[in-house]
Design a protein around this motif. Structure first.
Motif, short mmCIF file in Angstrom:
data_model
loop_
_atom_site.label_atom_id
_atom_site.label_comp_id
_atom_site.label_asym_id
_atom_site.label_seq_id
_atom_site.Cartn_x
_atom_site.Cartn_y
_atom_site.Cartn_z
N GLY A 13 0.79 -1.23 0.00
CA GLY A 13 0.00 0.00 0.00
C GLY A 13 0.81 1.27 0.00
N ASP A 14 2.13 1.16 0.13
CA ASP A 14 2.98 2.34 0.21
C ASP A 14 3.46 2.79 -1.16
OD1 ASP A 14 2.89 2.40 3.03
OD2 ASP A 14 4.50 0.92 3.17
N ALA A 15 3.92 4.06 -1.23
CA ALA A 15 4.56 4.61 -2.42
C ALA A 15 5.96 5.04 -2.03
CB ALA A 15 3.77 5.80 -2.95
N VAL A 16 6.96 4.66 -2.84
CA VAL A 16 8.36 4.94 -2.53
C VAL A 16 8.97 5.75 -3.67
CG1 VAL A 16 10.63 3.96 -2.07
CG2 VAL A 16 8.57 2.82 -1.19
N VAL A 17 9.55 6.90 -3.33
CA VAL A 17 10.23 7.75 -4.30
C VAL A 17 11.73 7.64 -4.05
CG1 VAL A 17 10.49 10.07 -5.25
CG2 VAL A 17 8.28 9.35 -4.29
N GLY A 18 12.44 7.04 -4.99
CA GLY A 18 13.90 6.97 -4.91
C GLY A 18 14.49 8.19 -5.61
N ILE A 19 15.30 8.97 -4.88
CA ILE A 19 15.82 10.24 -5.41
C ILE A 19 17.33 10.13 -5.57
CG2 ILE A 19 15.77 12.76 -5.12
CD1 ILE A 19 13.82 12.17 -2.69
N SER A 20 17.81 10.43 -6.77
CA SER A 20 19.25 10.38 -7.03
C SER A 20 19.55 11.24 -8.24
CB SER A 20 19.69 8.93 -7.30
OG SER A 20 20.99 8.88 -7.85
N ALA A 21 20.38 12.26 -8.08
CA ALA A 21 20.72 13.12 -9.20
C ALA A 21 21.35 12.31 -10.33
CB ALA A 21 21.66 14.23 -8.76
N SER A 22 22.30 11.44 -10.01
CA SER A 22 22.95 10.62 -11.03
C SER A 22 22.00 9.57 -11.58
CB SER A 22 24.18 9.93 -10.43
OG SER A 22 23.79 8.96 -9.46
N GLY A 25 11.20 6.45 -9.64
CA GLY A 25 12.63 6.75 -9.73
C GLY A 25 12.81 8.17 -10.20
N PHE A 26 13.36 9.03 -9.35
CA PHE A 26 13.49 10.46 -9.64
C PHE A 26 14.97 10.79 -9.79
CE2 PHE A 26 12.86 14.96 -7.65
CZ PHE A 26 13.18 15.54 -8.87
N ALA A 27 15.39 11.03 -11.04
CA ALA A 27 16.80 11.32 -11.35
C ALA A 27 16.90 12.62 -12.13
CB ALA A 27 17.39 10.17 -12.17
N CYS A 28 18.14 13.08 -12.30
CA CYS A 28 18.39 14.28 -13.10
C CYS A 28 19.22 13.96 -14.33
CB CYS A 28 19.06 15.36 -12.25
SG CYS A 28 18.00 15.98 -10.93
N ASN A 29 19.19 12.69 -14.73
CA ASN A 29 19.83 12.23 -15.95
C ASN A 29 18.86 11.31 -16.68
OD1 ASN A 29 22.87 13.01 -16.14
ND2 ASN A 29 22.56 12.48 -13.98
#
Length: 320
Positions: free
Chosen positions: A144-153, A175-179
């Motif tokens: 039931g959970d939501a997980v946001v993985g944050i990593s610029a690379s 998956g939250f990235a900046c690439n």
């Protein structure tokens, strides 16, 4: 020694492929600029972040819809990151309880290295994928959970380990990235990849990448709270008044929502135990505090729905 050199060479080769690690051709010699020129340069460079986020609007929308769906069923929103990315998640999570009146356990920030890493750099912690998985196990991750993985690379092992564990648990993953084409985006249900490009200080992803993270996490949590009924119109109606400023803001919110004077707003808030929603409902419907609370509970705390049905009942009774 040879093995260590090989690992570092492989890491250098990997970093050379990331847009966030490139050397900016726009700002090659910032050490020669005056302070006024540097201020202008950083502001100009940061102005490109909004466009990078706009390009990801469909993915951000999909992510928020998934988060809201889980939270409506009683699930949590969990942020996982290392270094700056982890601190951004903790910052956003820590602001939700006072702003929207939620329990601290509803939105949680997890950082590689644990609480010590919030203020001190424990950068080696990001390389431990098993620790990332363990951090979610400790919280009892559920479908039931939501997980946001944050990593610029987009390739941080700690975050990858956490996302992998979340996937195995059946949780909704982002998956939250900046690439572009990030590793975390490839393993998650939804990939948000705000490609902000080279930093003005090469590789310092606390700059544009950090700004993009702050803005997108603001969107995820704030829009989720709006859809969960924590906002009425554009007013914060579930905030917790824990200091004089917030008590004054609570009174002002009741006044703005109802047109009541300060004395009426303060009295309603006192009777409602400081709950802004209940105070607004009391002023607009003349319900007492217990009945206002009961009406809100029956409508899952959504003030607009509660007002509609309570006022309709009043009007129906008047016609009778």
């Amino acid at each position: 020694m040879a093995e260590s050199l090989t690992r570092r060479r492989e890491m250098r080769d990997m970093l050379s492929t990331l847009s966030t690690e490139q050397v900016s051709e726009t700002w090659p010699d910032i050490d020669l600029l005056g302070v006024d020129e540097l201020v202008n340069a950083m502001n100009t460079d940061s102005a490109t972040v909004a466009a990078a986020i706009e390009a990801c609007a469909p993915a951000i929308t999909q992510a928020i819809e998934g988060v809201v769906e889980r939270m409506r069923r009683g699930g949590r929103l969990l942020y996982v990151g290392a270094g700056t990315a982890g601190r951004m998640g903790i910052l956003d999570a820590s602001e939700i309880p006072p702003t929207f009146g939620t329990a601290p356990s509803l939105v949680v920030g997890i950082i590689a290295g644990g609480p010590r890493a919030i203020q001190a750099a424990l950068e080696n912690a990001e390389d431990d994928a098993f620790a990332g998985a363990a951090s979610l196990a400790e919280l009892g991750i559920t479908p039931g959970d939501a997980v946001v993985g944050i990593s610029a690379s987009g390739r941080t092992p700690f975050v990858l380990g956490a996302l992998d564990a979340a996937k195995h648990a059946g949780a909704f993953t982002i998956g939250f990235a900046c690439n572009a084409n990030s590793a975390i985006g490839q393993v998650a249900d939804v990939a948000i990849e705000t490609v902000v490009g080279p930093e003005i200080v090469t590789g310092s992803t606390r700059l544009k990448a950090g700004t993009a993270q702050k803005l997108v996490l603001n969107m995820i949590s704030t829009i989720a709270m709006v859809k969960l009924g924590k906002v009425h119109g554009n007013l914060m109606v579930d905030m917790k008044a824990t200091n004089e400023k917030l008590r004054a803001r609570s009174e002002r919110t009741v006044m703005l929502a109802t047109g009541a004077d300060a004395e009426t707003a303060a009295r309603a808030l006192a009777e409602a135990g400081g709950w802004v929603k209940a105070a607004i409902l009391m002023v607009l419907t003349e319900l007492d505090a217990p009945r206002a609370r009961d009406a809100l509970d029956r409508h899952d705390g959504v003030l607009r729905d509660t007002l509609r049905d309570v006022l309709a009942g009043v009007h129906d009774h008047a016609r009778d």
